[in-house]
Design a protein around this motif. Structure first.
Motif, PDB file in Angstrom:
ATOM      1  N   GLN A  81       0.862  -1.178   0.000  1.00 51.31           N
ATOM      2  CA  GLN A  81       0.000   0.000   0.000  1.00 51.31           C
ATOM      3  C   GLN A  81       0.894   1.222   0.000  1.00 51.31           C
ATOM      4  OE1 GLN A  81      -3.444   0.281  -0.114  1.00 51.31           O
ATOM      5  NE2 GLN A  81      -3.022   2.476  -0.337  1.00 51.31           N
ATOM      6  N   MET A  82       0.736   2.064  -1.009  1.00 51.76           N
ATOM      7  CA  MET A  82       1.584   3.239  -1.163  1.00 51.76           C
ATOM      8  C   MET A  82       0.723   4.494  -1.063  1.00 51.76           C
ATOM      9  SD  MET A  82       4.077   1.941  -4.241  1.00 51.76           S
ATOM     10  CE  MET A  82       2.781   2.006  -5.474  1.00 51.76           C
ATOM     11  N   ASN A  83       0.954   5.278  -0.042  1.00 46.89           N
ATOM     12  CA  ASN A  83       0.224   6.523   0.185  1.00 46.89           C
ATOM     13  C   ASN A  83       1.162   7.710   0.069  1.00 46.89           C
ATOM     14  OD1 ASN A  83      -2.100   4.986   0.792  1.00 46.89           O
ATOM     15  ND2 ASN A  83      -1.553   4.882   2.951  1.00 46.89           N
ATOM     16  N   SER A  84       0.581   8.879  -0.071  1.00 50.42           N
ATOM     17  CA  SER A  84       1.367  10.127  -0.158  1.00 50.42           C
ATOM     18  C   SER A  84       2.491   9.987  -1.175  1.00 50.42           C
ATOM     19  CB  SER A  84       1.944  10.484   1.219  1.00 50.42           C
ATOM     20  OG  SER A  84       0.916  10.625   2.178  1.00 50.42           O
ATOM     21  N   LEU A  85       2.150   9.494  -2.334  1.00 52.30           N
ATOM     22  CA  LEU A  85       3.167   9.231  -3.356  1.00 52.30           C
ATOM     23  C   LEU A  85       3.822  10.518  -3.835  1.00 52.30           C
ATOM     24  CD1 LEU A  85       1.327   6.389  -5.215  1.00 52.30           C
ATOM     25  CD2 LEU A  85       3.661   6.246  -4.338  1.00 52.30           C
ATOM     26  N   LYS A  86       5.102  10.400  -4.167  1.00 55.08           N
ATOM     27  CA  LYS A  86       5.904  11.523  -4.630  1.00 55.08           C
ATOM     28  C   LYS A  86       6.453  11.203  -6.022  1.00 55.08           C
ATOM     29  CE  LYS A  86       7.564  12.235   0.100  1.00 55.08           C
ATOM     30  NZ  LYS A  86       8.782  12.325   0.959  1.00 55.08           N
ATOM     31  N   PRO A  87       6.787  12.205  -6.799  1.00 53.03           N
ATOM     32  CA  PRO A  87       7.368  11.940  -8.125  1.00 53.03           C
ATOM     33  C   PRO A  87       8.616  11.052  -8.041  1.00 53.03           C
ATOM     34  CG  PRO A  87       6.677  14.213  -7.988  1.00 53.03           C
ATOM     35  CD  PRO A  87       6.503  13.640  -6.610  1.00 53.03           C
ATOM     36  N   GLU A  88       9.376  11.155  -6.983  1.00 49.82           N
ATOM     37  CA  GLU A  88      10.583  10.333  -6.856  1.00 49.82           C
ATOM     38  C   GLU A  88      10.272   8.865  -6.561  1.00 49.82           C
ATOM     39  OE1 GLU A  88       9.883  13.224  -5.280  1.00 49.82           O
ATOM     40  OE2 GLU A  88      10.695  13.212  -3.220  1.00 49.82           O
ATOM     41  N   ASP A  89       9.017   8.534  -6.343  1.00 53.41           N
ATOM     42  CA  ASP A  89       8.618   7.126  -6.208  1.00 53.41           C
ATOM     43  C   ASP A  89       8.412   6.462  -7.567  1.00 53.41           C
ATOM     44  OD1 ASP A  89       6.567   8.134  -3.452  1.00 53.41           O
ATOM     45  OD2 ASP A  89       8.512   7.121  -3.344  1.00 53.41           O
ATOM     46  N   THR A  90       8.489   7.239  -8.634  1.00 50.90           N
ATOM     47  CA  THR A  90       8.317   6.692  -9.972  1.00 50.90           C
ATOM     48  C   THR A  90       9.392   5.652 -10.267  1.00 50.90           C
ATOM     49  OG1 THR A  90       7.257   8.685 -10.820  1.00 50.90           O
ATOM     50  CG2 THR A  90       8.329   7.243 -12.432  1.00 50.90           C
ATOM     51  N   ALA A  91       8.955   4.449 -10.639  1.00 49.16           N
ATOM     52  CA  ALA A  91       9.883   3.341 -10.886  1.00 49.16           C
ATOM     53  C   ALA A  91       9.089   2.124 -11.335  1.00 49.16           C
ATOM     54  CB  ALA A  91      10.670   3.002  -9.621  1.00 49.16           C
ATOM     55  N   VAL A  92       9.824   1.116 -11.767  1.00 51.00           N
ATOM     56  CA  VAL A  92       9.238  -0.213 -11.928  1.00 51.00           C
ATOM     57  C   VAL A  92       9.377  -0.920 -10.582  1.00 51.00           C
ATOM     58  CG1 VAL A  92       9.342  -2.427 -13.113  1.00 51.00           C
ATOM     59  CG2 VAL A  92       9.803  -0.307 -14.377  1.00 51.00           C
ATOM     60  N   TYR A  93       8.269  -1.423 -10.074  1.00 49.71           N
ATOM     61  CA  TYR A  93       8.258  -2.091  -8.775  1.00 49.71           C
ATOM     62  C   TYR A  93       8.246  -3.605  -8.988  1.00 49.71           C
ATOM     63  CZ  TYR A  93       7.651   2.242  -6.266  1.00 49.71           C
ATOM     64  OH  TYR A  93       7.861   3.491  -5.729  1.00 49.71           O
ATOM     65  N   TYR A  94       9.156  -4.280  -8.296  1.00 50.49           N
ATOM     66  CA  TYR A  94       9.317  -5.724  -8.425  1.00 50.49           C
ATOM     67  C   TYR A  94       9.000  -6.417  -7.108  1.00 50.49           C
ATOM     68  CZ  TYR A  94      11.968  -4.641 -12.662  1.00 50.49           C
ATOM     69  OH  TYR A  94      12.362  -4.195 -13.903  1.00 50.49           O
ATOM     70  N   CYS A  95       8.305  -7.518  -7.206  1.00 47.23           N
ATOM     71  CA  CYS A  95       8.073  -8.393  -6.076  1.00 47.23           C
ATOM     72  C   CYS A  95       9.165  -9.461  -6.065  1.00 47.23           C
ATOM     73  CB  CYS A  95       6.703  -9.042  -6.222  1.00 47.23           C
ATOM     74  SG  CYS A  95       6.265 -10.196  -4.922  1.00 47.23           S
ATOM     75  N   ALA A  96       9.606  -9.857  -4.869  1.00 42.05           N
ATOM     76  CA  ALA A  96      10.655 -10.861  -4.747  1.00 42.05           C
ATOM     77  C   ALA A  96      10.371 -11.760  -3.554  1.00 42.05           C
ATOM     78  CB  ALA A  96      12.015 -10.194  -4.595  1.00 42.05           C
ATOM     79  N   ALA A  97      10.938 -12.948  -3.586  1.00 44.76           N
ATOM     80  CA  ALA A  97      10.740 -13.890  -2.491  1.00 44.76           C
ATOM     81  C   ALA A  97      12.020 -14.675  -2.239  1.00 44.76           C
ATOM     82  CB  ALA A  97       9.590 -14.849  -2.804  1.00 44.76           C
ATOM     83  N   THR A  98      12.179 -15.105  -0.996  1.00 48.96           N
ATOM     84  CA  THR A  98      13.317 -15.921  -0.614  1.00 48.96           C
ATOM     85  C   THR A  98      12.925 -16.834   0.532  1.00 48.96           C
ATOM     86  OG1 THR A  98      15.596 -15.923   0.199  1.00 48.96           O
ATOM     87  CG2 THR A  98      14.167 -14.163   0.979  1.00 48.96           C
ATOM     88  N   GLY A  99      13.584 -17.976   0.591  1.00 47.25           N
ATOM     89  CA  GLY A  99      13.349 -18.886   1.701  1.00 47.25           C
ATOM     90  C   GLY A  99      14.158 -18.514   2.925  1.00 47.25           C
ATOM     91  N   ARG A 100      14.951 -17.472   2.837  1.00 48.14           N
ATOM     92  CA  ARG A 100      15.787 -17.021   3.954  1.00 48.14           C
ATOM     93  C   ARG A 100      15.110 -15.878   4.705  1.00 48.14           C
ATOM     94  NH1 ARG A 100      19.155 -17.987  -0.399  1.00 48.14           N
ATOM     95  NH2 ARG A 100      18.982 -15.828  -1.108  1.00 48.14           N
ATOM     96  N   ALA A 101      15.752 -15.418   5.750  1.00 47.20           N
ATOM     97  CA  ALA A 101      15.239 -14.292   6.534  1.00 47.20           C
ATOM     98  C   ALA A 101      15.274 -13.028   5.676  1.00 47.20           C
ATOM     99  CB  ALA A 101      16.083 -14.111   7.783  1.00 47.20           C
ATOM    100  N   PRO A 102      14.489 -12.018   6.048  1.00 53.47           N
ATOM    101  CA  PRO A 102      14.447 -10.784   5.255  1.00 53.47           C
ATOM    102  C   PRO A 102      15.821 -10.142   5.085  1.00 53.47           C
ATOM    103  CG  PRO A 102      12.615 -10.828   6.770  1.00 53.47           C
ATOM    104  CD  PRO A 102      13.479 -11.998   7.116  1.00 53.47           C
ATOM    105  N   GLU A 103      16.085  -9.682   3.874  1.00 54.02           N
ATOM    106  CA  GLU A 103      17.334  -8.994   3.565  1.00 54.02           C
ATOM    107  C   GLU A 103      17.035  -7.731   2.795  1.00 54.02           C
ATOM    108  OE1 GLU A 103      19.908 -13.085   2.744  1.00 54.02           O
ATOM    109  OE2 GLU A 103      20.554 -11.170   1.933  1.00 54.02           O
ATOM    110  N   TYR A 104      17.993  -6.814   2.818  1.00 54.31           N
ATOM    111  CA  TYR A 104      17.840  -5.556   2.093  1.00 54.31           C
ATOM    112  C   TYR A 104      18.478  -5.612   0.715  1.00 54.31           C
ATOM    113  CZ  TYR A 104      16.512  -3.623   6.618  1.00 54.31           C
ATOM    114  OH  TYR A 104      15.889  -3.376   7.812  1.00 54.31           O
ATOM    115  N   SER A 105      19.241  -6.656   0.451  1.00 59.35           N
ATOM    116  CA  SER A 105      20.002  -6.740  -0.793  1.00 59.35           C
ATOM    117  C   SER A 105      19.257  -7.488  -1.879  1.00 59.35           C
ATOM    118  CB  SER A 105      21.326  -7.465  -0.526  1.00 59.35           C
ATOM    119  OG  SER A 105      21.984  -7.764  -1.734  1.00 59.35           O
ATOM    120  N   VAL A 106      19.409  -7.036  -3.098  1.00 56.67           N
ATOM    121  CA  VAL A 106      18.855  -7.725  -4.261  1.00 56.67           C
ATOM    122  C   VAL A 106      19.360  -9.166  -4.311  1.00 56.67           C
ATOM    123  CG1 VAL A 106      18.934  -7.814  -6.784  1.00 56.67           C
ATOM    124  CG2 VAL A 106      18.546  -5.634  -5.637  1.00 56.67           C
TER     125      VAL A 106
END
Length: 122
Positions: A81-106
């Motif tokens: 859920q994306m609220n208060s959107l800004k022009p700098e939020d413009t991008a292609v948004y990708y969903c990702a999944a992993t069997g490991r714990a949450p990470e910040y890296s691609v």
């Protein structure tokens, strides 16, 4: 083989809202961490948000804290859920999944969707 399909992108004015969905097919992602990344033109793909398999733990990039909310059901779908959107939020948004714990890296994610375009006009 699991596949992720994003939906919900589009064009919105600054200050508006959008809700992205990520549906998995092929197998359940009940025990997987799920995340959202985004990539703007000419920039590297960056972390947006992640949610643990239980849904109890969530993580956000500083740039979206307080504006975006990640959620999931217990089976196959994640949401952003994306609220208060800004022009700098413009991008292609990708969903990702992993069997490991949450990470910040691609590099921490091995299952990816094809992406959905989000454009925020000023």
């Amino acid at each position: 083989q699991v596949q992720l399909v994003e939906s919900g992108g589009g064009l919105v004015q600054a200050g508006g809202s959008l809700r992205l969905s990520c549906a998995a097919s092929g197998r359940t992602l009940r025990s997987y961490t799920m995340a959202w990344f985004r990539q703007a033109p000419g920039k590297e793909r960056e972390f947006v948000a992640a949610i643990s398999w239980s849904g109890r733990d969530t993580y956000y990039a500083d740039s979206v804290k307080g504006r975006f909310t990640i959620a999931r059901d217990r089976v196959n779908t994640a949401y952003l859920q994306m609220n208060s959107l800004k022009p700098e939020d413009t991008a292609v948004y990708y969903c990702a999944a992993t069997g490991r714990a949450p990470e910040y890296s691609v590099d921490g994610y091995d299952i990816w969707g094809q992406g959905t375009q989000v454009t925020v006009s000023s």
